[in-house]
Design a protein around this motif. Structure first.
Motif, PDB file in Angstrom:
ATOM      1  N   LYS A 101      -6.685   7.662  -0.884  1.00  0.00           N
ATOM      2  CA  LYS A 101      -7.434   6.591  -0.223  1.00  0.00           C
ATOM      3  C   LYS A 101      -7.943   5.591  -1.259  1.00  0.00           C
ATOM      4  O   LYS A 101      -7.875   4.361  -1.048  1.00  0.00           O
TER       5      LYS A 101
ATOM      6  N   VAL B 288       0.198   3.274   7.374  1.00  0.00           N
ATOM      7  CA  VAL B 288      -0.966   2.423   7.148  1.00  0.00           C
ATOM      8  C   VAL B 288      -1.056   1.430   8.301  1.00  0.00           C
ATOM      9  O   VAL B 288      -0.086   0.733   8.605  1.00  0.00           O
TER      10      VAL B 288
ATOM     11  N   LYS C  41      -8.025  -1.323   7.370  1.00  0.00           N
ATOM     12  CA  LYS C  41      -6.860  -0.571   6.891  1.00  0.00           C
ATOM     13  C   LYS C  41      -7.109   0.911   7.131  1.00  0.00           C
ATOM     14  O   LYS C  41      -8.053   1.493   6.584  1.00  0.00           O
ATOM     15  N   LYS C  42      -6.277   1.525   7.951  1.00  0.00           N
ATOM     16  CA  LYS C  42      -6.402   2.946   8.269  1.00  0.00           C
ATOM     17  C   LYS C  42      -5.172   3.679   7.740  1.00  0.00           C
ATOM     18  O   LYS C  42      -4.050   3.202   7.895  1.00  0.00           O
ATOM     19  N   LEU C  43      -5.397   4.837   7.155  1.00  0.00           N
ATOM     20  CA  LEU C  43      -4.324   5.587   6.498  1.00  0.00           C
ATOM     21  C   LEU C  43      -4.088   6.933   7.168  1.00  0.00           C
ATOM     22  O   LEU C  43      -5.025   7.585   7.637  1.00  0.00           O
ATOM     23  N   LYS C  44      -2.818   7.330   7.200  1.00  0.00           N
ATOM     24  CA  LYS C  44      -2.458   8.675   7.660  1.00  0.00           C
ATOM     25  C   LYS C  44      -1.405   9.234   6.713  1.00  0.00           C
ATOM     26  O   LYS C  44      -0.377   8.585   6.474  1.00  0.00           O
TER      27      LYS C  44
ATOM     28  N   SER D 226      -5.128   3.456  -2.605  1.00  0.00           N
ATOM     29  CA  SER D 226      -4.598   2.470  -1.653  1.00  0.00           C
ATOM     30  C   SER D 226      -5.242   1.102  -1.831  1.00  0.00           C
ATOM     31  O   SER D 226      -4.650   0.080  -1.488  1.00  0.00           O
TER      32      SER D 226
ATOM     33  N   THR E 174       0.829  -1.211   0.000  1.00  0.00           N
ATOM     34  CA  THR E 174       0.000   0.000   0.000  1.00  0.00           C
ATOM     35  C   THR E 174       0.863   1.260   0.000  1.00  0.00           C
ATOM     36  O   THR E 174       0.661   2.171  -0.821  1.00  0.00           O
ATOM     37  N   VAL E 175       1.836   1.351   0.905  1.00  0.00           N
ATOM     38  CA  VAL E 175       2.643   2.575   0.987  1.00  0.00           C
ATOM     39  C   VAL E 175       3.512   2.754  -0.251  1.00  0.00           C
ATOM     40  O   VAL E 175       3.737   3.875  -0.715  1.00  0.00           O
TER      41      VAL E 175
ATOM     42  N   VAL F 253       3.772   8.207   4.740  1.00  0.00           N
ATOM     43  CA  VAL F 253       2.515   7.459   4.747  1.00  0.00           C
ATOM     44  C   VAL F 253       2.550   6.463   5.902  1.00  0.00           C
ATOM     45  O   VAL F 253       3.537   5.741   6.090  1.00  0.00           O
TER      46      VAL F 253
END
Length: 407
Positions: free
Chosen positions: A382, A338, A365-368, A385, A318-319, A336
């Motif tokens: 988002k 995740v 799955k949480k993203l910042k 991802s 993902t990243v 990033v």
């Protein structure tokens, strides 16, 4: 990191309590012995921290209690300096027979003096490191010699050392006069690392200076700035362990990376069921990993679980995908994060309409994102991802093909 308790019989028949700590994969490249300070034990925080930090650098470390201290048998009166050296030699012999000969000795305070003498008598020792060691063995006598006199030459006397009572006699005191430590260091002819704090109020840093000037090359000195004698602050003891491990590697032959053949596949997983419980070695062509199960279900927790590796693959993919997309768009994406978790959830809890209610695999799955991004850019990232290859693989219908190979 695995901790195994050992019972080692010394030459006098006393059982010494010891701990053997191994790297996460339980396969150390080399073994080391740690000798604790005067009247201390192997459970002192500094001893544990230095040992465990060394295991992270591939060492198997044995830390033990000298005769009459900690959980070891015997009388403290028999734990004079010469006896400490004998204990070290006996522990070395035991580990040499049961595992592999320890090639690194590490000693703290008077334990540092003991490893210097022991190293001069053990051919298999390739390097020595001391922490806050005295330059003369009789340095510690001031702690107790004033509490006995000639009238007690043969009688046991209870003295106070560091606020604790110990039974000794005059022979115990005289034992500290038998070793000429500077002469031992001069003739050692083995790589020596001396570590000392300039603020040590128990064993002054001038002791390190004397040892260093006396020793012949190869020799090294590392200051433990702001540390106290017992390395009370965990940062200091961990730093000492890191520096010892890094320094010692220069004097050991580089271990060949023994890889299991992948037989042309992308990776291989191997488990020795007899020896390793659930601890599994995973190897690609160029990299090695360790997988395990948590202690709660019977594993040793030496590595991530299989589902944690699944989560890791998703997080990594993902990243990486977000990095490539943001760079192509010239967006100001600097970092990033995740956060991924796998669980089993019921379709009713997920408010899904299915023909038959059931439990389903669920991945959160949480993203910042860190960077100068507007709300539209964040929403687009988002969406992207979910388009990384691993995400699409997990979400799609998979076809497995399993073959049985001949052994």
């Amino acid at each position: 990191m695995k901790n195994t308790k050992l019972k080692i019989e010394n030459r006098k028949g006393d059982i010494l309590s010891a701990h053997l700590e191994l790297p996460a994969n339980q396969k150390p490249n080399y073994f080391a012995i740690f000798a604790h300070c005067f009247t201390c034990s192997s459970n002192l925080n500094a001893a544990r921290n230095v040992s465990r930090t060394l295991t992270q650098q591939g060492f198997g470390v044995i830390r033990f209690d000298f005769t009459g201290l900690g959980k070891s048998e015997g009388k403290f009166a028999d734990s004079h300096f010469s006896a400490n050296v004998e204990d070290l030699i006996d522990v070395h012999a035991y580990i040499s027979q049961a595992y592999t000969a320890p090639s690194l000795l590490v000693g703290h305070s008077l334990g540092g003096a003991a490893v210097l003498v022991a190293a001069s008598r053990i051919a298999d020792v390739k390097a020595v490191a001391t922490i806050g060691a005295p330059a003369t063995v009789d340095h510690v006598k001031h702690l107790f010699s004033h509490q006995i006199d000639d009238n007690n030459a043969t009688n046991d006397v209870e003295v106070n050392i560091g606020g604790r009572p110990f039974v000794i006699n005059n022979d115990f005191v005289k034992e500290f006069d038998k070793i000429d430590l500077p002469e031992v260091v001069k003739n050692l002819r083995k790589p020596l690392l001396i570590m000392h704090s300039p603020f040590d109020k128990i064993v002054g840093v001038e002791n390190a200076e004397k040892l260093y000037k006396t020793a012949l090359h190869p020799k090294s000195f590392i200051t433990l700035d702001n540390a106290d004698h017992l390395l009370t602050d965990v940062i200091d003891s961990q730093y000492a362990g890191e520096m010892i491990g890094t320094w010692a590697k220069r004097y050991f032959p580089k271990e060949e990376n023994k890889m299991i053949s992948t037989e042309g596949e992308q990776l291989v997983g191997h488990l020795n069921i007899v020896e390793d419980n659930f601890t599994t070695t995973i190897q690609t062509k160029n990299h090695a990993l360790i997988a395990d199960e948590p202690i709660s279900i019977g594993g040793n927790d030496f590595g991530p679980s299989p589902y944690e590796y699944l989560n890791a693959a998703l997080a990594a993919c993902t990243v990486m995908t977000l990095k490539m997309y943001a760079e192509r768009k010239h967006w100001d994406l600097k970092e990033v994060y995740v956060y991924v978790s796998h669980s089993r959830k019921h379709s009713d809890d997920l408010k899904l309409e299915v023909d038959k209610p059931k439990y389903l695999d669920h991945i959160s799955k949480k993203l910042k994102f860190i960077g100068n991004l507007d709300s539209d850019q964040r929403e687009r990232l988002k969406e992207i991802s979910s388009r990384c290859p691993v995400h699409k693989t997990i979400a799609s219908e998979l076809i497995f093909e399993t073959q049985l190979l001949q052994d």
